[in-house]
Design an enzyme around this catalytic site. Structure first.
Site, short mmCIF file in Angstrom:
data_model
loop_
_atom_site.label_atom_id
_atom_site.label_comp_id
_atom_site.label_asym_id
_atom_site.label_seq_id
_atom_site.Cartn_x
_atom_site.Cartn_y
_atom_site.Cartn_z
N ASP B 55 0.77 -1.24 0.00
CA ASP B 55 0.00 0.00 0.00
C ASP B 55 0.80 1.29 0.00
O ASP B 55 0.31 2.30 0.46
CB ASP B 55 -0.96 0.02 1.17
CG ASP B 55 -0.23 0.06 2.49
OD1 ASP B 55 1.01 -0.12 2.51
OD2 ASP B 55 -0.89 0.30 3.51
N ARG B 244 -3.42 5.57 6.16
CA ARG B 244 -3.78 5.28 4.78
C ARG B 244 -4.96 6.11 4.30
O ARG B 244 -5.45 6.97 5.02
CB ARG B 244 -4.10 3.78 4.64
CG ARG B 244 -2.90 2.91 4.94
CD ARG B 244 -3.21 1.49 4.68
NE ARG B 244 -4.01 1.35 3.48
CZ ARG B 244 -4.57 0.22 3.09
NH1 ARG B 244 -4.41 -0.86 3.83
NH2 ARG B 244 -5.29 0.15 1.99
N TYR B 252 0.87 -2.95 12.14
CA TYR B 252 1.70 -4.15 12.11
C TYR B 252 2.11 -4.48 13.54
O TYR B 252 2.56 -3.60 14.28
CB TYR B 252 2.99 -3.91 11.33
CG TYR B 252 2.83 -3.67 9.84
CD1 TYR B 252 2.75 -4.74 8.96
CD2 TYR B 252 2.81 -2.39 9.32
CE1 TYR B 252 2.64 -4.53 7.59
CE2 TYR B 252 2.70 -2.17 7.96
CZ TYR B 252 2.62 -3.25 7.09
OH TYR B 252 2.51 -3.04 5.75
N PRO B 333 7.55 -6.11 4.35
CA PRO B 333 6.88 -4.88 3.91
C PRO B 333 7.31 -3.67 4.72
O PRO B 333 6.85 -2.58 4.47
CB PRO B 333 5.39 -5.19 4.14
CG PRO B 333 5.38 -6.18 5.24
CD PRO B 333 6.69 -6.92 5.22
#
Lengths: 611, 611
Positions: B55, B244, B252, B333
């Protein structure tokens, strides 16, 4: 007041019927359609304008486009205009011109536009931007359609839920007739407006004694400033060059002496599309000597015109039928204002129609349309007359080449940035412009559009342009400048202020199905504190209804310090803060201190329709 | 080398068959389609990714999007990420965290990105940008389609006009099979790539002993930095928060101790979509203490994963079949690199395929894809291992709370701007990166992307970003820095230089159906002279093929001096000027002085297919 014969037959009900799909009509239709208003727009032409015609967007209009999300496309397709060049007779070489000066077209630092350039782009391309965006919302222009008759039922005018206007329209291709019952009609049908003539509204004005030729072409030339706005005064006459999209330039030449055409409107109307462009180019060639310009393989467009300067005596009948754009005002294209004035007419009208149609505001709000836009048109005409005269003046002769004429002309162009940019528009006091508390924020002029500035969003430190807090979403914005809330002094005042904002909400019942943050009034908070996300939770809920609505006056550090804030100082707001009301069109309506918040309640009470 | 059993049946001929419509496959298809290449793209999934997954777009990827005209939409839909916050144990309050520092996420002033922020946006939205733009060009993704068999005819490989690859594909819905004959195949089919496995390409790598949980949600929290990138090391564990689009955040959490799941790939694969998000949120809650985070009404997405770090041993077979994206490299990530590495893999590959398919370049050009992108992946994995270890380290205890771990972590994040921004990518010398003349322009690093800068367009004084001279239009750009041409010294050198550029044209016959300005090589002129449009006509025609291609290094005065040039100094170019070759992907390929222009002729000769 039946304006025509009685209209009978089958009908459809439309909230707003717009006559004319030029810039004014399309802006109106687009703005209303975005707001979910039931709109119909008719246009006699079978297709949109393909070439020629008006072709410039000034900085204020760019701000309006940005507020609708339409600017990117205009920038992509258009040409940015930043520089003005002035040419005058060369005193040492008879019959030749020389560069006098190059300056920024919009004098920087004076009026503080967000965009310090104009965009030149063919009128048809600008129309297409609206057409495409309307189509995405399901609205098409009804082309080949003309108005035939119009009547208004006096008895229904007072009731805002009725459709007091009957209008018969006809598709000229199928010859089919249709009757539309409308709550409102907007006549945006050009200088020869059928709507205006039906309403028997007079145009007060005059025809200036100048005839101009104009042509669009891709040039092959050694004239250095063909990609800048260039004003040329030569001993052989006057011309102007405006660069445009797709390598095109527009050339204007003043026709006088042996080239003059008898300056009557009739002549120009009759011959204007027929004049050979080569003939206009030949005049320009004489003006531009010693520079040369080749005859192109083809010309994009050419025309002749005289300058009729006039303003309609009224802009409305019963605040039910309005005229806008060229139907209201005609003037020279020299100031690059025509399309901008038209676009901003209906930008001003649209939100008022929306507020009345939604039942939020009293119909009297609509009176401010004529009040604000007609005065602007009168000011524009006065400016335009001055400019047209100076433009058409012959240059001084060789013994006086630096005389008043040239200096006066250049300084008028530069000092008129307010008009030429559109930023200077200043609406007079009315029910929606209350200048009482001007001294609380002297950098924010009540009646002018909210000045630019950059603030930092508190929770993610993103630099945000103040105009991006003010999209054209039909809402009023309440900018709450809290001052510094790190200490207790200002912080302590906020619960009471928040309670009064909540009370304002309760005064506006029709606005509040979803609360202040969702409907006709949106509150945004701008603090003068250090950049600390932990301050967020200290604010009353009313002042932080969403994380993205709270800002600080600070420097953005992510861009190597390139973007600076300092809006409290720029806006002239002191330690005690201020509350600023920004209208849905971005103009400042009122300012108040915290204790005097009742002033803002009164501001809204003056035009809101009660519960 | 038949890789599978012989394939027989009806077939279609395709220039490039792309397997997989994730970011790598879509970038490849979009870039090739724009260039008019005959492309087919197949994807086993029935729909695009709806939620979760990668993302983030880093600054270099934003530059690439801008070069394709795709950036505006990504900015509109995504969230700008500018600030990083670091939290560590509060030494005075056991079990609680406190803010250690907030810093710009991308250290400003060091790497000079055009965009000093990242954009977080759901992978599916990014895919949709490509899908919509491909659809406008008539290309659709063939969904529900899987590869069944692949073979390559050795005998045909050497002939670039043949289709040496046969691939059998199947629509899983209709079970219909189809045979595609392709000139090239790109396997962008993810970490478990069928193409890679068919080619028996090994992945060298390892599985780190960490298991992470991840979830997307709209938070209700008093944690102040939930709209910033926040790295939290607590005595209760480690977590990371990434804001986001649409008010979402991604959380996370590192799972260890009693929360740990046996760190095998198998376990994670089996359970990852099934883990209750509430369970992951509970772990985050312990990490974030004393801050609280409420359980939302619903979670957008959640998953578990282990970190497999590996790089494929080869990226290509016979330079006819390529793998790209996750098929080549897997990593954590954390560095926000996954999607960016994938997008930039095929961005690198696409222009090379185009040049070979057009018959312009030797097929050997394709070898540089693996050479450039595999080294980048190895560097990325090394960086990622370091970051993953530091991320997963427990914080120092109370007696050593400011110890190396925390400092090391923060400085790695900040100093790694080259990786985290993508701006630092530096391709090694090859047939398309010739470092010989680096000293002629020390501010332009050969093998890195052309650094930003602003120049003024000579004829209309518009400030233009140098990157806007370098759109991804598949052309090489020749930036001719002429020096000052007001005097005769530099001006006198230009006719000879122009003649050599014309000669280069004649060396590249396949490029010249429409001349230098129209085809595979575009010349742009940047002068170090005063801003005088009259200089335009002094340039040889080759250096002014269009008015919009000539620039000066000067200050823009229209914006109150806000935009400054000074690119000669920034680029380290002296009085004698320089010629810079920029590749179609924006990376600098070679630099030469005027007299040594033969160096540039040799540069092109090394990979161009002769006449």
């Amino acid at each position: 007041m039946p304006l025509q014969t009685n209209i009978n037959g089958k009908f459809t009900n439309i909230d707003v019927l717009i006559v004319g799909a030029g810039p004014a009509g399309l802006m109106c239709a687009y703005a209303l359609c975005r707001a979910g208003i039931n709109v119909k727009i008719i246009e006699k032409r079978a297709t949109r304008v393909a070439v020629g015609h008006a072709d410039g967007l000034q900085p204020r209009t760019l701000e309006v486009f940005q507020s609708y999300g339409l600017l990117d496309r205009a920038r992509e397709e258009g040409n940015e205009l930043r520089t003005a060049a002035f040419y005058n007779p060369n005193p040492n070489r008879k019959g030749e011109i020389e560069l006098s000066e190059r300056v920024p077209f919009f004098k920087p630092g004076v009026l503080n536009p967000r965009y310090d350039f104009g965009i030149t782009l063919h009128q048809g391309s600008i129309e297409q931007i609206f057409i495409d965006n309307m189509r995405a919302m399901g609205l098409e222009v009804d082309r080949n359609t003309i108005p035939l008759a119009l009547e208004i039922s006096e008895s229904l005018v007072a009731d805002s839920d009725t459709y007091p206007i009957k209008m018969m329209i006809q598709n000229v291709a199928s010859t089919e007739k249709e009757i539309v019952n409308a709550k409102y009609v907007v006549g945006a049908d050009g200088a020869h407006s059928w709507v205006r003539q039906s309403l028997k509204i007079a145009v007060d004005g005059s025809l200036t004694p100048y005839v101009w030729g104009v042509l669009d072409m891709v040039p092959e030339t050694d004239f250095p400033d063909y990609r800048n706005w260039a004003a040329v005064h030569s001993d052989n006459g006057t011309c102007m060059i405006v660069p445009r999209e797709r390598d095109l330039i527009r050339v204007y030449v003043l026709l006088e002496g042996q080239n003059a055409v008898k300056a009557t409107k009739k002549v120009a109307d009759d011959i204007r599309e027929k004049v050979p462009p080569e003939w206009i180019l030949d005049v320009a060639r004489k003006n531009l000597h010693p520079y040369t310009i080749a005859t192109p393989k083809s010309f994009e467009w050419s025309s002749l015109y005289t300058i009729a300067q006039g303003v309609a005596s009224r802009y409305s009948v019963q605040d039910r039928i309005f005229i806008a754009g060229d139907a209201c005002h005609t003037h020279s294209p020299k100031a690059g204002q025509g399309m901008n004035a038209s676009l901003n007419d209906t930008y001003n009208l649209a939100w008022k129609l929306i507020w009345v149609l939604r039942g939020w505001a009293n119909p009297s709000l609509l009176q401010t349309y004529e009040f604000e836009r007609r005065q602007y048109a009168l000011d524009l005409i006065a400016f335009d007359k001055k400019l047209a005269r100076l433009f058409s003046d012959s240059p001084r002769n060789q013994t006086n080449v630096d005389g008043a004429s040239r200096t006066e002309f250049m300084s008028l162009v530069q000092q008129s940035t307010g008009f030429s940019s559109g930023i200077g528009v200043h609406y007079s006091p009315s029910s929606i412009v209350d200048i009482k508390n001007q001294d609380i924020a002297n950098g924010i002029i009540i009646g002018k559009r909210m000045p630019p500035g950059t603030v930092i969003r508190l929770l993610d430190f993103c630099p945000i342009h103040v105009h991006d807090l003010l999209p054209s979403d039909t809402r009023f914005k309440l900018l709450v400048f809290t001052g510094d809330i790190s200490g207790t002094s200002q912080l302590g005042k906020l619960p009471q202020l928040a309670a009064r904002i909540d009370h304002l909400r309760s005064m506006l019942p029709s606005l509040t199905p979803n609360g202040v943050g969702q409907s006709g009034l949106k509150a945004l908070t701008i603090m003068n504190s250090r950049k600390d996300p932990a301050l967020f939770k200290k604010l009353p809920l009313t002042l932080r209804s969403h994380w993205s609505q709270v800002f600080v006056d600070d420097i953005d550090v992510s861009s190597s310090g390139k973007i600076s804030g300092n809006v409290y100082q720029e806006y002239g707001i002191g330690l005690n803060g201020a509350v600023v009301v920004v209208r849905p069109d971005g103009y400042v309506g009122a300012i108040s201190s915290f204790p005097d918040f009742g002033h803002i309640e009164n501001y809204f009470a003056a035009f809101l329709r009660g519960p």
